[in-house]
Design an enzyme around this catalytic site. Structure first.
Site, short mmCIF file in Angstrom:
data_model
loop_
_atom_site.label_atom_id
_atom_site.label_comp_id
_atom_site.label_asym_id
_atom_site.label_seq_id
_atom_site.Cartn_x
_atom_site.Cartn_y
_atom_site.Cartn_z
N HIS A 15 0.83 -1.21 0.00
CA HIS A 15 0.00 0.00 0.00
C HIS A 15 0.87 1.26 0.00
CE1 HIS A 15 -3.59 2.43 1.28
NE2 HIS A 15 -2.63 3.18 1.82
N GLU A 16 1.79 1.34 0.97
CA GLU A 16 2.66 2.52 1.04
C GLU A 16 3.56 2.58 -0.20
OE1 GLU A 16 1.81 4.66 3.19
OE2 GLU A 16 0.58 3.31 4.41
N HIS B 85 1.85 4.56 -2.83
CA HIS B 85 2.05 6.01 -2.58
C HIS B 85 3.45 6.43 -3.02
CE1 HIS B 85 -1.59 6.92 -0.37
NE2 HIS B 85 -1.35 6.02 0.58
N GLU C 140 -4.48 7.88 -2.82
CA GLU C 140 -5.00 6.60 -2.35
C GLU C 140 -5.37 5.69 -3.52
OE1 GLU C 140 -4.67 5.52 0.59
OE2 GLU C 140 -4.12 7.43 1.54
#
Lengths: 499, 499
Positions: free
Chosen positions: B264-265, B268, B294
């Site tokens: 997830h990160e 980003h 996101e």
């Protein structure tokens, strides 16, 4: 400008300078610990910009007047205010002579040089680092001449790190060390070396990390106020008494390397952690000089950390964490091993006896860089020759030679003598402390609180509030005498090696 | 002011704002990762001081004129300059309405609240955090009214994170999600749950760290430009394309938790790492909106990371690092396990299907905080009631309830809807991408380069250069339609659970 105005402006300056120093300090620590390798590309810009701002904070039309107004009203201001004004005035006078564009360009070079040095050391590639070193030397030479063109550049730099130091004071100091210590070093070389094999087994890094925490606990370092990270070259950065960082470097086959790095940096950290509440967030809340700072780090590292009572305290911890590796080792064996004296290549891992020789080499190198006419390209050969002359060792590559220390990559020329001075100061502080405190009783109980409390009272709490001279006298109780240091080493190593 | 002067001043502003943003960003990351716990005492001062300076950089007499001069000469300036002026003008108009002392005080509260939240969460002590939450809500409500008193406070905040968002647009969005997804969630609940026991064995943290590096390598994240650290709540900070940080949190008995945090990160981070060279060190070099940000993190986490082809690629890595734990596990078993859909307590660990319910709860909570009349002391009970209503789960303590997320402690109210919007955007980006790229062929080979290159081309490289609307259309190829998202989830979970 009224006194009230001057005080208000001085306070504003302290707030601003503290904030910028803090931000830049965190960026430096982060850059060396957590940041990605290529981050220097952006950090250089930011550090250069912020340096420019801090330059303007000091170098502006009002600074001189603020300081003078306060110093002219010495009886109406606090000691803290007076000392802040005194130090700001000195800084102003030094910096005002450096043109801002050069100051900013220098910050940028420093940031780049630090990143390049890392890579150059890893690859043992001096040629890669040389152009940066050359620029750093040029800038420092020029800055020294701006500060005081009447003195040799290197003397100006020495004074910057240790007030009053010059080649005139250091040449005889180092001559004493060389004269007194060389016979001991030679005599030790004829004796059988103690066993150190048990310190060179495999010590998994993740357990060494736990060992570091335990050492910091023994030293009484508050984990809520001081953390540890890992870097190529260990260092300490203190921002205020609630935020101090130390770093270490783990070698799987050398547990003593990180152990004594942690204790050394721990000594620096205790100094910063011990600064008083009423000087926090001001320019006074830090160590007074580099020599005084090193007196604390070398005090804990050697006088305490390499003592037999400390070995008795730390051995059970090592045997708990590394049961297989430390099996059958006694405190006396550990004490002998961590005091093995032998000419070697790496300063940070040198024993207490030969350490000063490493410093002398760097001192002589710096004299050649600044007062002599050595070319940057010739420095590695000169370095290697001195290691042969002073210590009788052959340098195999620049990684373990001229590239080993971080100092020059950060533009810190003239810093190294502080290590030798600090080592010598520490010995006199210890003998003064022994009059008031049962040092060895405390160490034997694994509780350094009384030791640190005494140093806190005589030295740490003042930060820069008192002059270095007063602090030294406060902690040593008598004028500086390098023979105390050589006597201490002679006695310790004569007993250890049965000379 | 001439155009040349305006451009020069705009460039000066970009340099200064970038430097301060960088320094404060590093201090924030450091404060959450490496700094000692009590360091917040000093960091608050420094952050407040630097915030005051950045405030003055934006809010001063010249800013409006600089921007207007550039915008009046739209045909004579570059797109980059015009967009910088446009965004600075918006920022000026927003900030100029906030009195500086309130702005600075708010920064200080934020820093303290972040530290207190950590402790409060650890101790599951909501009462400890409540006074800070109350202040943060008050400040945000006040700031929203300064910005635009004609609109409800929460709408002003929503628009700040996602241009154009308001309760008027979000109420129907969330209604669609609730209407379409609730039947699927209920149907899934009637089916037998897949095995997940093999993901809940003991996974030593130091090997999970190695696993993170391997995941980052599969994602094509350059380790020279992006590093990982550990925090209570994972986050990403990007300073420029050479310096991006992600964090994760390791749970020894839940390997999937950190695995999907990293992915997830990582999403980003890839967005920040992909910004173009010509916008570096300017306000444009970052993600355009929180929803777009996101969309990237949730794209990699769910659409890629929770796909069967990705499970096939990652399984051998897991079996290499955790041979005992992952013995006998097939890709299909892993795929079923990481997609186990079940109402749960923790948002960051929620499955893709029920995730939107966690967001809806936060959205409803924020509406109550700002538009309703809920007291801060009543919030935990309201939270717990909603978890019962929406997800049918009982919250055992505030640590796993209202204190679980970092956002509110950082004053980020109105951020959460971005997660749901981003999840929905990502589905439409994927179907657009599939027209140009053999997505599943690339994922199957364990090489996400073509996927990231496509997103880089359509989205990442622009940073904030284009408006969010244009970027969305660019990447999705069609107007936003939340039904694409609910259709995708319905299809995926119908197949997985054989509904």
């Amino acid at each position: 400008m009224t006194l009230e105005q001057a005080i208000a402006k001085l306070n504003e300056f302290q707030t601003a300078a503290t904030a910028y120093g803090h931000a830049m300090g965190v960026m430096y620590v982060d850059g060396d610990t957590a940041a990605p390798a290529l981050s220097y590309k952006g950090r250089g810009n930011t550090m250069a910009y912020l340096s420019g701002i801090t330059y303007k904070l000091v170098v502006n039309d009002e600074t001189a007047e603020i300081c003078q107004t306060i110093l002219d009203n010495r009886d109406k201001v606090t000691d803290v205010q007076a000392r802040q004004a005194e130090l700001l005035k000195e800084e102003y006078e030094d910096m005002t002579r450096i043109p801002m564009d050069e100051f900013v360009a220098y910050q940028q070079i420093q940031t780049e040089a630090a990143a390049i040095w890392h890579e150059a050391k890893e690859k043992s590639d001096y040629a890669m680092f040389a152009p940066y070193l050359e620029k750093l030397i040029d800038y420092n030479r020029r800055f020294a001449s701006y500060k005081d063109s009447s003195k040799p550049a290197y003397d100006v730099m020495l004074d910057g790190y240790e007030k009053g130091a010059s080649t005139a004071t250091l040449d005889p100091f180092f001559a004493t060390l060389r004269e007194k210590l060389t016979p001991v070093i030679l005599a030790v070389a004829d004796k059988p070396a103690p066993r150190t094999d048990f310190l060179e087994k495999s010590f998994p890094v993740h357990i060494q990390r736990e060992f570091s925490s335990r050492l910091m606990a023994i030293m009484g370092m508050d984990p809520q106020r001081c953390t540890i990270a890992e870097t190529e070259h260990p260092f300490t950065s203190g921002f205020n008494k609630w935020d101090v960082r130390i770093t270490t470097h783990y070698h799987e086959n050398n547990v003593a390397s990180s152990m004594y790095s942690v204790i050394h940096e721990g000594g620096h950290a205790l100094y910063e952690l011990g600064t008083a509440d009423d000087i926090q967030f001001t320019s006074l809340a830090t160590g007074a000089t580099m020599g005084l700072h090193e007196s604390q780090s070398r005090f804990y590292e050697n006088l305490i950390g390499r003592s037999l009572p400390f070995c008795r305290v730390v051995l059970p911890v090592m045997q708990e964490l590394f049961p297989r590796q430390m099996e059958g080792v006694t405190a006396e064996m550990l004490y002998a091993a961590v005091n093995k004296a032998q000419p070697s290549l790496i300063r940070t891992e040198a024993d207490e006896l030969t350490y000063a020789m490493h410093i002398m080499i760097r001192y002589e190198m710096e004299k050649l860089m600044f007062n002599g006419d050595a070319k940057v390209s010739e420095l590695p050969a000169l370095w290697n020759k001195m290691y042969k002359d002073y210590l009788g060792v052959t340098v195999p590559d620049d990684r373990r030679g001229i590239l080993q220390d971080t100092h020059w990559s950060g533009g810190m020329f003239g810093y190294f003598p502080s290590y030798a001075l600090g080592s010598a100061y520490g010995v006199q502080m210890l003998s003064n402390m022994e009059k008031d405190v049962d040092v060895w009783g405390a160490v034997g109980k694994g509780d350094l609180t009384p030791v640190t409390a005494w140093l806190g009272d005589k030295l740490h709490r003042y930060g820069k509030l008192l002059t270095p001279d007063k602090l030294l006298l406060n902690a040593m109780g008598e004028p500086f005498n390098p023979v105390c240091y050589t006597d201490y080493l002679t006695k310790k190593f004569s007993e250890l090696y049965k000379l």
